[in-house]
Scaffold this active site. Structure first.
Site, PDB file in Angstrom:
ATOM      1  N   GLU A  86       9.651  81.352  42.449  1.00 17.80           N
ATOM      2  CA  GLU A  86       9.578  82.321  43.400  1.00 17.80           C
ATOM      3  C   GLU A  86       9.603  83.429  42.280  1.00 17.80           C
ATOM      4  O   GLU A  86       9.238  84.106  42.946  1.00 17.80           O
ATOM      5  CB  GLU A  86      10.625  82.738  44.278  1.00 17.80           C
ATOM      6  CG  GLU A  86      10.970  80.809  45.276  1.00 17.80           C
ATOM      7  CD  GLU A  86       9.198  81.512  46.021  1.00 17.80           C
ATOM      8  OE1 GLU A  86       8.849  82.553  46.691  1.00 17.80           O
ATOM      9  OE2 GLU A  86       8.919  79.671  45.742  1.00 17.80           O
ATOM     10  N   SER A 468      42.508  47.703  94.643  1.00 18.87           N
ATOM     11  CA  SER A 468      43.107  48.098  94.790  1.00 18.87           C
ATOM     12  C   SER A 468      44.027  48.681  94.487  1.00 18.87           C
ATOM     13  O   SER A 468      45.468  48.518  93.995  1.00 18.87           O
ATOM     14  CB  SER A 468      43.663  46.515  94.332  1.00 18.87           C
ATOM     15  OG  SER A 468      43.496  45.540  96.016  1.00 18.87           O
TER      16      SER A 468
END
Length: 836
Positions: A86, A468
């Site tokens: 780069e 229950s």
């Protein structure tokens, strides 16, 4: 002389005009040049990470995947690869590269096309942060000025570090740290030279050069990078030759999830978006530490999944998911063709897709989706009698051909010993919530079999009838209104004529066993439906319903009819666990929480949970308005103002809580004397497998076994489990005994004890491992006296006809039972009876 003079004048004028133009361009682009502060304090878009309490990654959320790294953490060969490709003169130029600019200008003049950008790393950084990728002259001018500005305020290493953390590298990976994880599942220092070169080649065209989508082009680009590294003498000839011959090894790697807890991670995601908004929650690098413990969470997931498969298997095998060929008429598919068919089959949970290729007498050959050939032995097949209905199963099979045929696509699961068992996707659903009843910290939460299959979180979204499991709350109301654990009620059928309906309401026990006069302790432990109804009538419907609201239940969920005594209220598992916690913590209503701490990307604590504790020094509770407070105010209100412990509100007396927990303890351990044939079991007796005397619990089963529950606890851990179908009203059915399996199998009608409690036992075995026993503490204000088991009156006897019972001071009986033979109502159940 005249020519020289005019030439000099021309140069001066051009220079002056160029200077004016340059100054003009500077002032033109000056508004786009960032401030020093922006560049110094740049915030990279980093995903939100969600962790377990012990710091393991659960999930991450974000539009961009980024793992920020410092320059010191980047391997030198990777830096060399980036620079060689780069900007090889990066450490020499001032932000712009005159040589590159001249080369780009020559190309432009000679071809008329903008083929080369001449952008340095600094200029790319300027574009990535502040500009667009549009190829326009003015953008290039802006790049130059911004690059020069960046170079004036940041060091070269700071610029390079920003660049390498910012660049887009495909597959939503931004920065080299994320790229290493996405493409190779590695840390930067674990990458090979060819892998570093591959990443270094991506900035030019992240999509076109992507090694997953375009491996050929990616390899060519990688080799160009390696060639540049060789030219610049970053690598040797031998290293170059070895690297260019290396294969492409990139493949997609998701986030390195260390704990599978998708339901709680989704709860965190939704909460963070609600607090901070979508953009901030997803992209500013929040680290959220949840309340769940990794090993406990995994145990919850395993227990729930295994329990659903156990339910599913005892009801029979529903058959293959698909038929790829008919073994009687068609030729078998080739291995490649089978794998091609399987490649689009989505696997989830512990299930693995496979195709039967051959069936022997008591085994089968199966090709798995991953290409592995396995033998499915008889032990993994013999359970698979035919499913007929939820109430009926076929005969136990004797051969594999009764179960499977070649060409069938099936599901399998792996056993701990690496053998396989035939399986199927469970039809039933489940949820599990475990929390610390002392402060509300959620220790584990699972909202279903598989988040990939269904994102519906049953733990917090599914309101189901509790059956229950409502009874401890009903009995708590009774204790507040004059009843004691020794109070005697008649366990006998109820017949009540309903004028409006023209029918009689006949609540029944399940099973339909009636004991006549019975103490409240045993009635709750054995889940006597008619006693619950009698207590509700004795206390009053409205008073009972109002008492239930103290436990955090919504008024809209508490139906005000006598069916409330049997559990017709619809409540989520988390709501139930919260209410039940009051019996474990001495009577306080805690607030469950699942976020322990929130940090920003720098590790600064923005929020820390300060839960209300089960204590008796109430203080003013402060709840910050997250919509109006900034981070610093959050810290001030949450960390400083709430530095002292805050106490959860008391909703029942500690004596009431202790007495209910005692009755629930009997639901596990029973009572009476087995030696004298007066012993009895509670509905939760299966929890005795944990061999801990500090546990209390309660089963729950609705009509037709549509919803099944088990909730149980000691002082430090409370867990509720629900099992049912997502479509309310579908019964769980019953199963018959399978002669192919051992005697430990569950059969008969599904119920809280058989369907939900096994998951609770498996989970609590792990959750309580290594913990000392923590029984509910005996509070002041109680007395213990010996009572007669048949009458609940005081007793002088010290034998199997009596026991010590707890009473709130002033409520103990004052009369003694008559000294005569007593008919003790502690009959043992026959071996054929089953408790629900």
């Amino acid at each position: 002389m005249i020519l020289l003079k005019r030439t000099l004048q021309f140069i001066i004028i051009c220079s002056f005009l160029g200077l004016i133009t340059l100054v003009g361009l500077y002032y033109y682009v000056k508004p786009d040049i960032p401030s020093v502060q922006v560049l110094k304090d740049v915030q990279l878009q980093t995903p939100m990470q969600v962790f377990s309490r012990d710091g393991l990654l659960i999930n991450q959320f974000g539009e961009k995947r980024r793992i920020p790294v410092t320059i010191d953490e980047i391997p030198q060969p990777l830096i060399d690869a980036i620079l060689a490709t780069e900007d090889n003169r990066f450490y020499e130029h001032i932000g712009i590269d005159p040589i590159g600019i001249i080369r780009s200008a020559i190309v432009l003049i000679s071809t008329g096309e903008k083929k080369q950008g001449a952008s340095t790393i600094t200029m790319q950084l300027a574009r990535n942060f502040f500009l667009t990728r549009e190829k326009a002259y003015i953008r290039k001018v802006k790049e130059i000025f911004i690059a020069l500005h960046i170079e004036s305020i940041l060091s070269k290493d700071e610029i390079l570090e920003l660049y390498l953390n910012k660049i887009e590298l495909g597959n939503r990976a931004f920065g080299i740290g994320a790229a290493a994880q996405v493409y190779y599942g590695k840390e930067l220092n674990e990458l090979t030279l060819p892998q570093m070169a591959m990443i270094a080649g991506l900035p030019k065209a992240p999509s076109a050069l992507n090694p997953i989508r375009n491996p050929a082009r990616a390899k060519s680009r990688r080799n160009v990078v390696l060639g540049r590294m060789l030219t610049e003498k970053y690598i040797t000839q031998s290293e170059y030759e070895e690297a260019i011959n290396a294969p492409i090894t990139a493949k997609f790697h998701g986030a390195e999830i260390e704990v599978y807890a998708p339901y709680i991670s989704e709860m965190v995601r939704a909460e963070m978006v609600a607090r901070y908004g979508h953009e901030r929650a997803y992209n500013t690098g929040f680290k959220v530490y949840t309340s769940v413990e990794s090993n406990i969470q995994q145990a919850a997931q395993d227990a729930l999944v295994d329990n659903l498969h156990a339910y599913d298997m005892r009801h029979g095998y529903r058959g293959a998911t698909a038929q790829l060929w008919d073994s009687n008429t068609d030729s078998p598919l080739s291995e490649d063709a089978i794998l091609d068919k399987l490649k689009d089959v989505k696997e989830f949970g512990p299930l693995r897709a496979g195709v039967v290729t051959n069936v022997a007498e008591q085994s089968a050959q199966v090709l798995l989706k991953n290409g592995e050939h396995i033998t499915l032995e008889w032990d993994g097949l013999k359970w698979a009698r035919k499913y007929i209905t939820r109430y009926r199963q076929g005969f136990a099979p004797k051969t594999a051909t009764e179960i499977l045929n070649a060409g069938e696509q099936i599901w399998l699961r792996k056993n701990p010993d690496d053998s396989y068992i035939l399986s199927q996707v469970p039809e039933a659903s489940s949820a599990l919530v475990s929390l610390d009843p002392q402060d509300g910290r959620i220790k584990a939460i699972v909202g279903g079999y598989s988040f990939e299959q269904s994102q519906y979180n049953r733990a917090v979204q599914a309101k189901r009838q509790v059956g229950s499991n409502i009874k401890p709350f009903i009995y708590s109301a009774a204790l507040e209104n004059g009843y004691t654990l020794a109070s005697i009620l008649n366990d006998a059928p109820i017949n009540q004529w309903d004028k409006s309906q023209g029918v009689a309401w006949r609540p029944k026990n399940s099973p339909a066993v009636y004991n006549g006069p019975i103490r409240i302790r045993r009635a709750l432990a054995q889940s006597k439906n008619v006693i619950s109804v009698r207590l509700l009538r004795g206390v009053g419907l409205e008073r009972t319903a109002d008492h239930l609201l103290k436990f955090g239940f919504l008024n809209s969920d508490i139906n005000r009819s006598e069916s409330l005594a049997l559990g017709s209220a619809s409540i989520t598992p988390l709501e139930l666990a919260r209410g039940m916690s009051a019996f474990a913590n001495g009577g306080h209503l805690i607030t469950p929480y699942y976020i322990s701490e929130i940090q920003d990307s720098a590790g600064t604590t923005l929020y820390k949970a300060t839960p209300e504790l089960a204590c008796d020094t109430p203080e003013q509770k402060v709840t910050p308005d997250f919509a109006t407070l900034d981070d610093s105010q959050l810290v001030a209100t949450e960390l400083e103002h709430n530095a002292q412990p805050r106490c959860a509100p008391r909703i029942i007396s500690k004596q009431n809580a202790f007495l209910i927990s005692q009755a629930m303890h009997s639901a596990i351990w029973g009572g009476g004397s087995w030696a004298h044939k007066t012993g009895w079991s509670g509905t939760g007796w299966r929890a005795q497998a944990l061999d801990r005397r500090d546990l209390a619990g309660k089963t729950g089963t609705t009509n037709d076994s549509v919803d099944t529950w088990f909730s149980g606890f000691n002082r430090n851990v409370l867990t509720s489990v629900w099992v049912g179908f997502d479509n309310p009203g579908n019964p769980l059915g019953r199963s018959t005994y399978n002669s192919n399996l051992d005697k430990s199998q569950i059969s008969g009608a599904e119920s809280g004890a058989k369907t939900a409690q096994p998951a609770w036992v498996d989970f609590m075995r792990v959750a309580l491992d290594g913990m000392p026993e923590a029984p509910i503490e005996f509070p002041e204000g109680l007395v213990s006296v010996r009572i007669d088991l048949a009458t609940g009156l005081l007793s002088h006897k010290n034998d199997y006809t009596s026991r010590f019972e707890y009473f709130i001071k002033g409520t103990a009986p004052t009369k003694y039972v008559l000294e005569q033979p007593t008919n003790v109502f502690e009959e043992s159940l026959s071996t054929e009876e089953e408790l629900f």
